[in-house]
Design a protein around this motif. Structure first.
Motif, short mmCIF file in Angstrom:
data_model
loop_
_atom_site.label_atom_id
_atom_site.label_comp_id
_atom_site.label_asym_id
_atom_site.label_seq_id
_atom_site.Cartn_x
_atom_site.Cartn_y
_atom_site.Cartn_z
N UNK A 307 2.75 -8.79 -10.89
CA UNK A 307 3.49 -7.31 -9.50
C UNK A 307 4.57 -6.96 -9.87
N UNK A 308 5.40 -7.59 -10.05
CA UNK A 308 6.51 -7.46 -10.45
C UNK A 308 6.85 -6.59 -11.58
N UNK A 309 6.12 -7.00 -13.00
CA UNK A 309 5.64 -5.88 -14.10
C UNK A 309 5.02 -4.90 -13.66
N UNK A 310 4.21 -4.86 -13.11
CA UNK A 310 3.45 -3.41 -13.05
C UNK A 310 3.85 -2.28 -11.02
N UNK A 311 5.00 -3.17 -11.02
CA UNK A 311 5.58 -2.59 -9.61
C UNK A 311 5.63 -1.32 -9.81
N UNK A 312 6.16 -0.22 -10.81
CA UNK A 312 5.92 1.52 -10.88
C UNK A 312 4.88 1.65 -10.86
N UNK A 313 3.66 0.99 -10.77
CA UNK A 313 2.40 1.56 -10.41
C UNK A 313 1.10 0.95 -9.54
N UNK A 314 2.08 0.42 -8.66
CA UNK A 314 1.44 -0.33 -7.74
C UNK A 314 1.15 0.55 -6.91
N UNK A 315 0.22 0.44 -5.80
CA UNK A 315 0.10 1.70 -4.45
C UNK A 315 0.92 0.66 -3.42
#
Length: 409
Positions: A307-315
Motif C-alpha cells: 500500500x505504501x509503494x502504491x500510495x499515489x494510486x490509492x483511492x
C-alpha cells in the motif's frame, strides 16, 4: 592484587575506536580483599564487583567448566591462584582475550593483536563450542567490524556450524537471543549479522522463515536483484545507512516473509504475500519475545508495505483505511516509522538505492489532511456516539479527496 583492563576496551583502543565500556579483571585477590577496599558485590554466579567511585565492573580472575546446556550451563571457579592467562583463555575471540596494565603493557597470550591486524575473528580455544551464545556474538562482531574488513576465520565458522547443528542454540532463552539480535541490528552493517548466521546454519535454526527467502525469485522488473533473501538484506542495509531505529530495522528484516510460502509453480510472482506472511511474522515476534513496538510495526509493515509503494494510486477510501489501521491520530510516530520502512524496502533493490521515494511525502500529507478534521464543529451539530464516529469518517474522507486532487495537480 594485580588489576588489568581486558576485552573490548583493549581491542577498541588498538583499533583506534572510541572506548565506551571498560571491564577489569583482578588477579591474586579474594572476595574479602575486594570488600575491604570498598568494592560492592553484584555477581550472582561469580565474583563481580563495582568500583566504589567509578562504578565500573571488576571481576576476579576465574576459570569455567561446562556443566549443562545453553548459555548458563557453566560452573565457575575464582581464586587468587587463577592466572591472567587462565582467565583470558575462557573468552570467545582472540581479539577479546587481551589485557593491559596501568602502563598499557599488553598481555596477549593468544595472538589477538595479530588477528586484529589480519582482520580475523578467531576463537581462543576449542571451549568456544561450549557456549551457543557465541554464535550470535561472533555474528554481531562481524556486523560491527565489517567496514574495517573483518571476517570470521574458517575454523571458527566450522565451530559455529557444529554448535548450530548440535541443538544447543535451542537451549538459549528468548531474552538472551533477542538481546544479541537487537544489538546486532543496530550495528552499522546488520545485514552481515544475518549473512554470518546463514553461513554457519544458525539462521535456519533461529529464523527459518528468513532463511527460506534465499533462492526465492521475484519479478526482475521490480527487483533487479531477483533473490528475495538478497533484497531483504539490502533493505536492512539501507535501514542502517539511513540511521533508522530498531523498530524499522526489525520490520525490514521480516516484511517479505510471506514470499517464502509461495509455491514454486507461481514464482516469480507472490500474490497476497502480505497476508500470508502475517502468521510467520507473528511467530518470529513471539519466539524472541520482541518488544511490543517492534512486534506491532513488523506486522503492520508486513501487511501494508505494498500500500505504501502504491500510495499515489490509492483511492481516498483505501487511504483512509490505511491511516485508521495505524491510528495516525494518536500514534503519529508509528506511521512515520511505517513510511521509513517502506522507503528502505524500495531502496533495497539493486541499482535503485538512490531513487527518490515521493510516496513518503504524499503519505505524510495525507496523514496531515486527515488529522486536520476538527471534531468540535461536529459535536456542536449534535453528533454523538456511533453517529459522531461516522461523521468524523465522512469529513476525513472529504479532506483526503481534496488532498488527492490538490496533490495530483
Amino acid at each position: 592484587m594485580r588489576i588489568y583492563k581486558v576485552g573490548g576496551a583493549v581491542r577498541d583502543r588498538l583499533l583506534g575506536r572510541p572506548v565506551t565500556d571498560i571491564d577489569w579483571v583482578v588477579v591474586g585477590a579474594t572476595t574479602e580483599d575486594m570488600l575491604a577496599k570498598g568494592f560492592r558485590p553484584v555477581g550472582a554466579d561469580f565474583p563481580v564487583f563495582l568500583h566504589p567511585k567509578s562504578g565500573e565492573e571488576y571481576a576476579l580472575a576465574r576459570t569455567e567448566r561446562k556443566s549443562g546446556r545453553g548459555y548458563g550451563g557453566f560452573t565457575f571457579h575464582a581464586s587468587p591462584e587463577v592466572t591472567l592467562e587462565e582467565d583470558l583463555i575462557r573468552r570467545d575471540l582472540t581479539i577479546n582475550a587481551m589485557a593491559e596494565d596501568d602502563q598499557q603493557n599488553l598481555t596477549d597470550p593468544y595472538h589477538g593483536q595479530r588477528d586484529l591486524e589480519a582482520r580475523l575473528l578467531r576463537h581462543v580455544s576449542p571451549a568456544f563450542a561450549e557456549d551457543p551464545l557465541r554464535v550470535l556474538r561472533v555474528a554481531r562482531f562481524a556486523a560491527r567490524y565489517a567496514a574495517l574488513g573483518f571476517t570470521v576465520a574458517p575454523e571458527t565458522l566450522d565451530l559455529m556450524r557444529q554448535l548450530s547443528e548440535s541443538g544447543e542454540l535451542q537451549a538459549l532463552t528468548a531474552e538472551r537471543i533477542w538481546k544479541e539480535i537487537s544489538r546486532a541490528l543496530m550495528e552499522d552493517q546488520p545485514q552481515v549479522f544475518i549473512e554470518v548466521l546463514r553461513a554457519c546454519g544458525a539462521l535456519n535454526v533461529l529464523m527459518p522463515e528468513v532463511d527460506a527467502l534465499f533462492g526465492v525469485p521475484q519479478p526482475q522488473a521490480h527487483h533487479p536483484e531477483i533473490d528475495t533473501g538478497a533484497h531483504t538484506l539490502s533493505a536492512l542495509e539501507q535501514a542502517a545507512r539511513h540511521k533508522q531505529p530498531l523498530t524499522v530495522r526489525w520490520a525490514c528484516l521480516l516484511h517479505d516473509l510471506g514470499k517464502g510460502l509461495t509455491p514454486k509453480e507461481e514464482w516469480p510472482r507472490h500474490i497476497a504475500h502480505e497476508f500470508k506472511g502475517l502468521k510467520l511474522i507473528k511467530a518470529v515476534n513471539e519466539r524472541f519475545k520482541a518488544p511490543r513496538d517492534c512486534q506491532e510495526l513488523a506486522l503492520l509493515v508486513g501487511e501494508y508495505h505494498t500500500h505504501g509503494h502504491r500510495a499515489l494510486e490509492l483511492k481516498p477510501s483505501t487511504l483512509l483505511e490505511l491511516l485508521q489501521s495505524f491510528d495516525v491520530y494518536r500514534r503519529p510516530q508509528r506511521f512515520e516509522e511505517f513510511i521509513a520502512a517502506c522507503e528502505m524496502d524500495a531502496r533495497g533493490r539493486k541499482g535503485l538505492e538512490e531513487r527518490s521515494y515521493p510516496q513518503a511525502d504524499y503519505l505524510r500529507g495525507a496523514a496531515t489532511a486527515a488529522r486536520s478534521v476538527a471534531v468540535q464543529p461536529l459535536l456542536e451539530k449534535g453528533f454523538k456516539g456511533p453517529e459522531l464516529g461516522e461523521a468524523i469518517k465522512r469529513e476525513r474522507l472529504k479532506a483526503l479527496k481534496a488532498y488527492k486532487e490538490t496533490a495530483s495537480i
